[in-house]
Enzyme design. Structure first.
Site, mmCIF file in Angstrom:
data_model
loop_
_atom_site.group_PDB
_atom_site.id
_atom_site.type_symbol
_atom_site.label_atom_id
_atom_site.label_comp_id
_atom_site.label_asym_id
_atom_site.label_seq_id
_atom_site.Cartn_x
_atom_site.Cartn_y
_atom_site.Cartn_z
ATOM 1 N N LYS A 42 -6.683 5.860 -7.780
ATOM 2 C CA LYS A 42 -7.376 4.831 -7.011
ATOM 3 C C LYS A 42 -8.147 5.388 -5.811
ATOM 4 O O LYS A 42 -9.336 5.097 -5.639
ATOM 5 C CB LYS A 42 -6.331 3.818 -6.551
ATOM 6 C CG LYS A 42 -6.842 2.750 -5.671
ATOM 7 C CD LYS A 42 -5.684 2.056 -4.987
ATOM 8 C CE LYS A 42 -5.002 3.024 -4.045
ATOM 9 N NZ LYS A 42 -4.058 2.388 -3.145
ATOM 10 N N THR A 43 -7.445 6.185 -5.015
ATOM 11 C CA THR A 43 -8.098 6.731 -3.823
ATOM 12 C C THR A 43 -9.284 7.587 -4.212
ATOM 13 O O THR A 43 -10.334 7.568 -3.569
ATOM 14 C CB THR A 43 -7.106 7.565 -3.000
ATOM 15 O OG1 THR A 43 -5.908 6.813 -2.859
ATOM 16 C CG2 THR A 43 -7.659 7.884 -1.638
ATOM 17 N N ASP A 74 -9.370 -1.438 0.315
ATOM 18 C CA ASP A 74 -8.256 -0.811 -0.396
ATOM 19 C C ASP A 74 -7.031 -1.717 -0.298
ATOM 20 O O ASP A 74 -6.922 -2.515 0.629
ATOM 21 C CB ASP A 74 -7.976 0.542 0.271
ATOM 22 C CG ASP A 74 -7.072 1.416 -0.572
ATOM 23 O OD1 ASP A 74 -6.845 1.064 -1.746
ATOM 24 O OD2 ASP A 74 -6.596 2.435 -0.052
ATOM 25 N N GLU A 75 -6.094 -1.589 -1.213
ATOM 26 C CA GLU A 75 -4.844 -2.372 -1.183
ATOM 27 C C GLU A 75 -5.134 -3.855 -0.963
ATOM 28 O O GLU A 75 -4.530 -4.501 -0.110
ATOM 29 C CB GLU A 75 -3.905 -1.865 -0.089
ATOM 30 C CG GLU A 75 -3.605 -0.387 -0.128
ATOM 31 C CD GLU A 75 -2.546 -0.010 -1.150
ATOM 32 O OE1 GLU A 75 -2.220 -0.851 -2.011
ATOM 33 O OE2 GLU A 75 -2.068 1.138 -1.097
ATOM 34 N N GLN A 122 1.902 -4.299 -7.197
ATOM 35 C CA GLN A 122 2.432 -3.556 -6.062
ATOM 36 C C GLN A 122 2.333 -4.351 -4.768
ATOM 37 O O GLN A 122 2.340 -3.792 -3.668
ATOM 38 C CB GLN A 122 1.712 -2.217 -5.905
ATOM 39 C CG GLN A 122 2.030 -1.255 -7.021
ATOM 40 C CD GLN A 122 1.477 0.129 -6.748
ATOM 41 O OE1 GLN A 122 1.919 0.822 -5.862
ATOM 42 N NE2 GLN A 122 0.474 0.521 -7.527
ATOM 43 N N ARG A 156 7.068 5.937 -8.395
ATOM 44 C CA ARG A 156 6.893 7.074 -7.477
ATOM 45 C C ARG A 156 7.215 8.384 -8.164
ATOM 46 O O ARG A 156 6.856 9.450 -7.695
ATOM 47 C CB ARG A 156 7.800 6.951 -6.240
ATOM 48 C CG ARG A 156 7.578 5.756 -5.337
ATOM 49 C CD ARG A 156 6.155 5.573 -4.948
ATOM 50 N NE ARG A 156 5.487 4.623 -5.838
ATOM 51 C CZ ARG A 156 4.180 4.486 -5.933
ATOM 52 N NH1 ARG A 156 3.388 5.254 -5.238
ATOM 53 N NH2 ARG A 156 3.635 3.599 -6.743
#
Length: 789
Positions: free
Chosen positions: A42-43, A226-227, A266, A651
């Site tokens: 994503k980043t 973002d997010e 998330q 994770r």
DNA sequence: CTTTTGCTCCTTTTT
DNA sequence: GGAGCAAAAG
């Protein structure tokens, strides 16, 4: 720079991107939603998108607005971008919501009706400001706990509501609204803003000031968030203001491009105002033309991913997304049942030692838990075994008491009306100013409508002279620090405030002095990093020159292209001290950064979001803990717990462990927990039970005497005595009701359950019972009919 | 005024 | 079990 997009298709930027990623990076103008699963790059997509836009000449750096939630994410974005393109990233609007709002308000402080020296209250400061207010107005803090008032105010602001907008349904609500109103007046008088206020003020200025709004709408051609699943109502409204709300308040998407990146699976911050619904609203209100799903996971083996997918599929409210990987199944997910939290930690330490022997770095191992209180046992076990570890969470650098004291002195130099800071240090170090004098001063200040600093002269007597001396000291310091460098200012203040001296006299003050010295270092590196003294480089922003000067938009002034650009007319610039104080408030700093050391990482699941590790231990997977007991009753919060578990699972790259314990010390009391319901939602084929699959705590488990099997022989190095024998429930003298901890009982409504604790006697006797489907309940035995099974 | 002792309340957290 | 805070002792 490429002149046409056809040539740009070969840009090295696009190499090594999968088709979905590439599509996202090269999206045409327009609004788009990118559903980016965990570990899907994503980043990378976000930063490459920005680089792509710049490289293809579709936008100049000044036309980009990129918003993140954490400073860490913002920093990473800037670093990566800087590596891709030779561009002055500091001049771009990349930052957190709050950081950018601060930047905005610093530039338009007059229009926002703030003093140019306005200070930022962090959560602690906000709470103490509210407590002070409530005391002043004699509010019963039994009925209205300060924390609850704080929560109420923050919640209202997150929804974009001022006191007059809040709908009060009860007398209690009306009282809270009144407190909110009084709190606002107090903040305004003192020239301070809390985090919510940074957002709300910015939003309102954009809403109410047409030229300002239109200016920024023209300027930001490309907005990236973002997010997005973590945005609250106000942040969403803020984005709408920047991208197409008209003077009439109507929203129509204009030709700006807004790209929202998020993952509804998330979303774990609903408890603090995040609204996943913003994603669906965005698609509808922004006429989203492109939706892209990034489902290719580059992080984990398929046993881990299958577990995550299976678990999250039990949630009903989803946009729908399934992660896939090209990697093989990898190791199974290992599940361990311990007899006690202590034994659980012991087992983990042994397992970690084996992993180290297998050549895995300790920093690639993470222990995740639901709540911070769980870390203590684990820390003890690691400490005793001499395994280096690092705990995230807890007090951060700028939140430490001694640092806050020092900052309070500095803040008073900047803004004498900041009563929160005044109160923090007026008698620290002790200088003979007691509660009574302070009360007198507060009364005088309130009567005169002035700050405490300004009201000192109104207090007579001995108390008055002590106060006068204090204020004189501050004022002298302010004079003395004029023209000094930031480092010199802080050193002078540390010296003359008596803080250092005070902590020297304290036996346990050595650490605090060290931290104060660290503050000087922090200031020093802040100055270097932010580039004070370097000439601010203004980027060309043509639109700006059309903005009317009457609105505070000086056409010749490169508004905000540099955070510290001097005012074109007066040459005035944010002082290094002011900038540093802002930095301290907005970036509470790393916890204790013992970086570089190869240490096992301990943190809550929340804190782990966005991180990844080779090996992950998820501990305390028990009913009442994970899912947390406060979140088991309604489905919405249960789904959030499940998303939290989803975050935890994803994770892990290679190895995932999950453990639960039959008993656990909580609040100084032994609790008997059932294993988490989430185990039932995982695919059996991906799991490997290291201990016999069991129910968690049951009375029969006490009869189970054998040492539990471990995966390998090598892991059996622990002493058997320490935990191999099952715990014995506390044998209290059996009172009249005849119940004992560990007993199976039947309740008419809740069915069968396990008695986990007993309290009181006679008519007051209560029992804590853990019901498999209804959770942990406290029952009054004089009322509840419990029959032993 | 300052230090000590006793009492209460316990999620998750970034800004 | 322990932090944080308010009343009581020094």
């Amino acid at each position: 720079m490429f002149t046409d997009l056809a040539a740009a298709a070969d840009s090295p930027l696009l190499h090594n991107l999968n088709p979905e990623q590439r599509a996202a990076v090269t999206l045409p103008a327009g609004n788009a939603l990118i559903l980016a699963g965990a570990g899907s790059g994503k980043t990378r997509v976000l930063t490459t998108r920005i680089a792509w836009l710049l490289q293809t000449g579709q936008v100049s750096p000044g036309g980009i607005l990129a918003v993140t939630f954490t400073n860490k994410a913002a920093k990473e974005m800037m670093t990566r971008l800087g590596a891709m393109l030779p561009v002055n990233v500091r001049g771009m609007w990349i930052g957190t919501f709050h950081g950018l709002c601060n930047r905005f308000l610093r530039a338009h402080w007059k229009l926002a009706n703030l003093p140019s020296t306005f200070q930022i209250l962090d959560t602690q400061d906000q709470l103490s400001a509210i407590k002070r207010l409530m005391k002043q107005f004699n509010v019963d803090d039994e009925r209205f706990p300060a924390k609850q008032t704080q929560w109420f105010i923050a919640g209202a602001k997150e929804d974009g509501l001022r006191p007059r907008d809040v709908e009060a349904r009860s007398d209690d609500d009306r009282k809270k609204v009144e407190l909110y109103q009084l709190y606002e007046e107090q903040c305004q008088r003192e020239g301070v803003v809390d985090f919510g206020e940074l957002m709300l003020r910015s939003y309102e200025l954009l809403r109410d000031n047409d030229p300002v709004r239109e200016h920024y709408q023209r300027r930001f051609r490309h907005i990236l968030i973002d997010e997005f699943q973590d945005t609250n109502r106000l942040q969403y409204a803020w984005i709408k203001m920047l991208s197409g709300t008209t003077a009439e308040g109507r929203f129509t998407p204009n030709d700006n491009s807004v790209i929202a990146v998020g993952d509804d699976d998330q979303s774990i911050y609903a408890f603090r105002g995040a609204r996943v619904g913003n994603m669906a609203d965005f698609v509808r209100e922004f006429d989203v033309s492109h939706q892209i799903k990034l489902e290719q996971n580059y992080r984990s083996y398929s046993n881990i991913l299958d577990s995550a997918n299976a678990l999250i599929s039990h949630n009903t409210k989803r946009l729908g997304k399934n992660l896939r990987t090209d990697q093989g199944p990898g190791e199974p997910v290992r599940v361990y049942e311990a007899t006690s939290d202590f034994a659980e930690a012991q087992w983990m330490v042994e397992e970690m030692r084996q992993l180290v022997r297998d050549g895995i770095d300790r920093k690639e191992m993470a222990v995740l838990y639901r709540s911070n209180a769980q870390s203590r046992v684990i820390e003890t076990a690691l400490f005793n075994a001499a395994v280096p570890y690092r705990v995230y969470g807890g007090l951060r650098f700028f939140e430490r008491a001694e640092i806050k004291h020092a900052l309070a002195y500095l803040r008073l130099l900047e803004n004498k009306d900041d009563d929160t800071s005044f109160l923090r240090i007026v008698n620290f170090p002790p200088r003979g100013i007691g509660a009574r004098s302070i009360e007198q001063l507060q009364d005088a200040a309130r009567a005169a409508g002035r700050s405490m600093h300004d009201a000192v002269s109104a207090v007579g007597g001995k108390a008055g002279s002590n106060l006068t001396a204090f204020v004189a000291k501050i004022d002298v310091l302010r004079e003395q620090t004029q023209g000094l460098s930031l480092r010199e200012i802080i050193e002078l203040v540390l010296d003359h405030s008596g803080l250092i001296e005070h902590y020297k006299a304290d036996r346990e003050g050595a650490d605090r002095i060290e931290n104060l010295e660290e503050l000087v270092n922090a200031a020093e590196s802040f100055v270097t990093q932010e580039g004070f003294g370097r000439d601010a480089v203004a980027l060309p922003v043509d639109e700006l020159r059309q903005a009317p000067a009457s609105q505070g938009l000086d056409p010749n002034r490169p508004v905000l292209d540099e955070p510290l650009a001097p005012d074109a007319e007066t040459g005035e610039t944010l002082s290094p001290l002011a900038a540093f104080l802002t930095h301290a408030a907005l970036e509470s700093g790393d916890n204790q950064a013992q970086a570089g050391q190869d240490a096992v990482q301990l943190m809550t699941v929340h804190a782990a979001k966005g991180l990844e590790f080779d090996c992950v231990f998820i501990t305390g997977m028990e009913e009442g803990l994970f899912p947390h007991e406060n979140s088991m009753s309604d489905n919405a919060s249960l789904e959030e717990e499940r998303r939290l578990m989803y975050v935890a699972i994803t994770r892990a790259r290679q190895r995932l462990y999950m453990s639960h314990s039959q008993t656990r010390m909580l609040h100084g009391q032994t609790r008997y927990n059932l294993k988490s319901r989430f185990f039932d939602e995982l695919p059996e084929g991906a799991l490997k039970w290291l201990t016999p699959k069991n129910q968690g705590f049951t009375p029969s488990a006490f009869g189970y005497g054998g040492g539990y099997a471990t995966t390998r022989g090598g892991a059996g190095g622990f002493s058997k005595d320490s935990f191999a024998s099952p715990p014995v429930p506390p044998q209290k003298a059996a009172p009249s009701h005849g119940l004992r901890s560990g007993m199976q009982v039947f309740h008419n409504k809740f069915g069968e359950g396990t008695v986990t604790a007993l309290e009181g006697s006679g008519d007051d006797a209560r029992a804590q019972v853990n019901f498999p489907r209804h959770g942990v309940k406290w029952l009054a035995l004089s009322v509840a009919k419990l029959t032993p099974v």
